[in-house]
Write an enzyme that holds these catalytic residues in place. Structure first.
Site, PDB file in Angstrom:
ATOM      1  CG  HIS A   1       4.916  -6.193 -11.053  1.00 54.69           C
ATOM      2  ND1 HIS A   1       3.927  -5.371 -10.653  1.00 54.69           N
ATOM      3  CD2 HIS A   1       6.003  -6.055 -10.210  1.00 54.69           C
ATOM      4  CE1 HIS A   1       4.194  -4.590  -9.558  1.00 54.69           C
ATOM      5  NE2 HIS A   1       5.594  -5.072  -9.278  1.00 54.69           N
TER       6      HIS A   1
ATOM      7  CG  HIS B   1       7.484 -12.034  -3.824  1.00 55.01           C
ATOM      8  ND1 HIS B   1       7.200 -11.360  -2.935  1.00 55.01           N
ATOM      9  CD2 HIS B   1       7.151 -11.407  -5.142  1.00 55.01           C
ATOM     10  CE1 HIS B   1       6.397 -10.410  -3.259  1.00 55.01           C
ATOM     11  NE2 HIS B   1       6.218 -10.167  -4.764  1.00 55.01           N
TER      12      HIS B   1
ATOM     13  CE1 TYR C   1      10.237 -12.386   0.647  1.00 58.74           C
ATOM     14  CE2 TYR C   1      10.782 -12.922  -1.547  1.00 58.74           C
ATOM     15  CZ  TYR C   1      10.171 -12.059  -0.574  1.00 58.74           C
ATOM     16  OH  TYR C   1       9.199 -11.110  -1.084  1.00 58.74           O
TER      17      TYR C   1
END
Length: 497
Positions: free
Chosen positions: A173, A203, A260
């Site tokens: 989502h 992501h 990340y």
């Protein structure tokens, strides 16, 4: 539909998410006369979730059958759709995903996609995915589809498509949440007023085209809107900085995005400059682990109240924007749904590898998921995705073969781990995590003894460190009070479609 539709959920012991999926699905009239089969290894949680769903069925007089079992094959038998929400290793393993890397200076907010925690989570999850797929092939309805919600999204989906023999769609989502933010800062009353093309990998998906009030929104206009927003300007510092430098906004939360990339969490003294402690998701060290632990404790004590709330009539207009129910509706009725799905690339994004699992726009109807092909990512966005894809590819191969050297090489190439740790530190950290998680890593059983031996003669120093911004798990009363405030705040806001 020629026979009663059966939908199974693996890892159904999470009351909040399972309830959300269920109420979304039964908001579709054609999807009410179904069997909803729940399975989980935690019988206690499974029983509580079953009672809540049965209460909803009873109060709303739905023609829906609820079944629950710890026998996964029984739950999957005859299922046309299977949803995977399992967290392999539970909070016990998750704790080691966060706390062992801290000893080596790796400070994670979430740790479930890549980075040290996400890579190890994948090693646990991918073996389980193969077991799930085997059961689906053998006992589910022929051609059954797997809707995967479990992280690490790309690795799990990659494994089941390439090695599981089951048609799999990965769902998240993140796109919807970022879309809401963009609509808010632009002054739109609803996300329906803002059109987007969002593409990349899970992501690390990028809003590469935004249209509002008849014109395309460029970097400067969007940047000015975010920097002027009284809340997002404080909570989304990493995302705003990336927008400033790349020219495109990312789907993922501030805390997730920060782990990340190699730039924002590598120097402990600088981490507080990039995060916001108003909520865990904005960058708190081990924030998601704390959130999950608190929610589990709260669920145990507040179950009677949750069961009581389940006795209220459903308002089907409050269907959420989770993809699952819309996908099922499109496949079963032919009503077309546009969403963002995790699938094999195969040319959808021109400058990412064909074998990668990408997240990009697609349409669903009776014929399945049809992706929009020919998207080219901006160079900086593609480069960031490529760094993660290379780690994912090595991690998938390592998980399926039990190759410890390849696992360590994947960890070494992770952007944040590589920015923080030396090669020797990475090798020792992986050994320590293999030993701590051995019970969930059957493919590495032959290697654990060697890891223990290496750890006994190690020379790499570690430290006791809570991270740059860690908070302790709160007592249940405090969590209950906080959740009550959040509910009141949500009710006071204008609902965005």
């Amino acid at each position: 539909m020629t026979k009663q539709l059966k939908i199974a959920i693996i890892g159904a012991g999470s009351v909040g998410f399972t309830k959300k999926l269920f109420t979304d699905i039964v908001s579709v009239p054609e999807l009410r006369k179904i069997e909803f089969a729940l399975t989980d290894i935690n019988e206690h949680n499974l029983t509580m979730v079953r009672q809540i769903l049965e209460r909803i069925v009873e109060v709303n007089r739905l023609p829906t059958k609820i079944s629950a079992t710890t026998d996964r094959r029984t739950a999957l038998e005859g299922a046309r759709y299977v949803m995977n929400c399992a967290r392999v290793g539970g909070l016990e393993a998750f704790k080691t995903d966060i706390e062992i890397p801290l000893k080596y200076g790796v400070d994670q907010c979430v740790g479930d996609t890549i980075c040290a925690g996400g890579i190890m989570y994948g090693q646990r999850s991918m073996v389980a995915m193969l077991d799930f797929c085997k059961d689906i092939r053998e006992v589910a309805e022929p051609g059954a589809k797997l809707l995967n919600y479990a992280n690490p999204m790309a690795m799990n989906t990659w494994t089941s498509i390439d090695n599981g023999g089951v048609e799999t769609i990965g769902l998240c989502h993140g796109v919807q949440n970022g879309w809401k933010q963009i609509a808010t800062v632009l002054g739109a009353q609803s996300i329906d007023e803002v059109d987007i093309i969002c593409s990349g990998i899970n992501h690390q998906t990028w809003y590469v085209d935004i249209r509002y009030q008849g014109h395309k929104i460029g970097r400067d206009e969007l940047l000015e809107a975010f920097e002027a927003h009284p809340v997002y300007s404080q909570q989304e510092k990493v995302r705003i900085d990336v927008l400033k430098r790349f020219g495109f906004y990312s789907t993922e939360s501030n805390g997730h995005l920060s782990e990340y990339l190699p730039w924002y969490r590598k120097r402990p003294q600088e981490i507080p400059n990039w995060i916001d402690m108003s909520r865990w998701i904005h960058g708190e060290t081990g924030g998601y682990l704390r959130e999950c632990t608190e929610k589990r404790n709260w669920f145990e004590t507040d179950f009677p109240r949750l069961l009581d709330e389940a006795g209220k009539p459903l308002d089907h207009s409050q269907r959420t924007n989770e993809h699952a129910s819309y996908i099922l509706e499109a496949l079963e009725t032919g009503r077309v749904y546009r969403g963002h799905f995790n699938v094999k690339n195969r040319g959808v994004i021109t400058n990412l590898p064909d074998d990668a699992v990408i997240e990009s726009p697609g349409f669903v109807d009776r014929f399945g998921v049809n992706m929009v092909a020919g998207i080219t990512l901006p160079d900086a966005c593609a480069a960031t995705c490529m760094a993660s894809i290379n780690v994912q590819r090595m991690s998938v191969k390592a998980a399926l073969t039990g190759d410890v050297d390849l696992l360590k090489q994947a960890m070494l190439h992770d952007p944040l781990v590589g920015a923080v740790c030396s090669p020797e530190e990475v090798w020792q950290m992986v050994d320590e995590m293999l030993v701590a998680q051995a019970q969930w890593l059957p493919q590495y059983a032959p290697a654990v003894e060697g890891a223990v031996a290496r750890l006994s003669r190690t020379t790499v120093a570690t430290r006791t460190w809570e991270g740059a911004a860690r908070r302790q798990v709160r007592p249940v009363d405090e969590v209950r009070q906080d959740m009550s405030k959040r509910t009141e705040a949500m009710l006071g806001q204008t609902l965005m479609a």
